[in-house]
Design a protein around this motif. Structure first.
Motif, PDB file in Angstrom:
ATOM      1  N   LEU A   1      -1.108   6.108  42.310  1.00  0.00           N
ATOM      2  CA  LEU A   1      -2.178   6.876  41.667  1.00  0.00           C
ATOM      3  C   LEU A   1      -2.423   6.407  40.240  1.00  0.00           C
ATOM      4  N   LEU A   2      -1.350   6.129  39.518  1.00  0.00           N
ATOM      5  CA  LEU A   2      -1.506   5.630  38.156  1.00  0.00           C
ATOM      6  C   LEU A   2      -2.171   4.239  38.146  1.00  0.00           C
ATOM      7  N   GLU A   3      -1.789   3.418  39.105  1.00  0.00           N
ATOM      8  CA  GLU A   3      -2.431   2.094  39.218  1.00  0.00           C
ATOM      9  C   GLU A   3      -3.907   2.231  39.517  1.00  0.00           C
ATOM     10  N   GLN A   4      -4.266   3.139  40.409  1.00  0.00           N
ATOM     11  CA  GLN A   4      -5.661   3.350  40.753  1.00  0.00           C
ATOM     12  C   GLN A   4      -6.465   3.876  39.583  1.00  0.00           C
ATOM     13  N   ALA A   5      -5.801   4.666  38.728  1.00  0.00           N
ATOM     14  CA  ALA A   5      -6.453   5.221  37.555  1.00  0.00           C
ATOM     15  C   ALA A   5      -6.455   4.233  36.382  1.00  0.00           C
TER      16      ALA A   5
END
Length: 166
Positions: A159-163
């Protein structure tokens, strides 16, 4: 390198790993105190922290059979032990992956307590006997979850990578 600190046979149930009488305790921070609680000597060594993180539990066939209690995986994970088994029960394996417990499937493993094992990408080498045993690697996606420390850290990282925060 992992020292074999505990060896068990076939069909070790989740009740032997984490006895059902302790099911009122389910927090991963509390479950480690009950790891193999019915083996007083081994449990005491774990509680006294005389067993180093990364040490190995070697098992026969069908390790973790029985109930679906995830505490059986979390109690071992809490001591940062590695499980090297000839085979593992399906539900235990999924719980281990979800919790980030390192489990190595090694159908021909032969090791005794005190032996030194080297965990290689495709094999387990018993440095004490000089023998090498092939492993059954996990699918890359499942191994990635274990490497991340479990499903929650893995998902958080994705999720952090996607954000764009990693």
């Amino acid at each position: 390198m992992a020292t074999v600190v505990y060896k068990v046979g076939d069909d070790v149930s989740t009740d032997a790993i984490y006895p059902g009488r302790f099911m009122a305790t389910v927090l991963p921070s509390e479950t480690p105190q009950f790891c193999f609680a019915d083996d007083k000597a081994f449990n005491a060594a774990l509680q006294q922290k005389t067993i180093a993180p990364g040490s190995a539990v070697v098992a026969g066939e069908n390790f973790g059979c029985g109930s679906s209690r995830e505490q059986a995986a979390s109690t071992i994970r809490g001591h940062e032990l590695v499980v090297v088994a000839r085979s593992v029960a399906r539900i235990f394996m999924q719980n281990a992956i979800n919790l980030g417990l390192e489990v190595v499937i090694c159908p021909t493993i032969e090791a005794e307590e005190g032996h030194e094992l080297e965990l290689l990408p495709g094999a387990v080498r018993n440095l004490t006997t000089g023998r090498e045993h092939p492993i059954e690697p996990l699918p890359p996606a499942r191994q990635a979850i274990i490497d991340a420390g479990g499903l929650i850290p893995y998902t958080r990282r994705l999720l952090l990578e996607q954000a764009g925060r990693v």
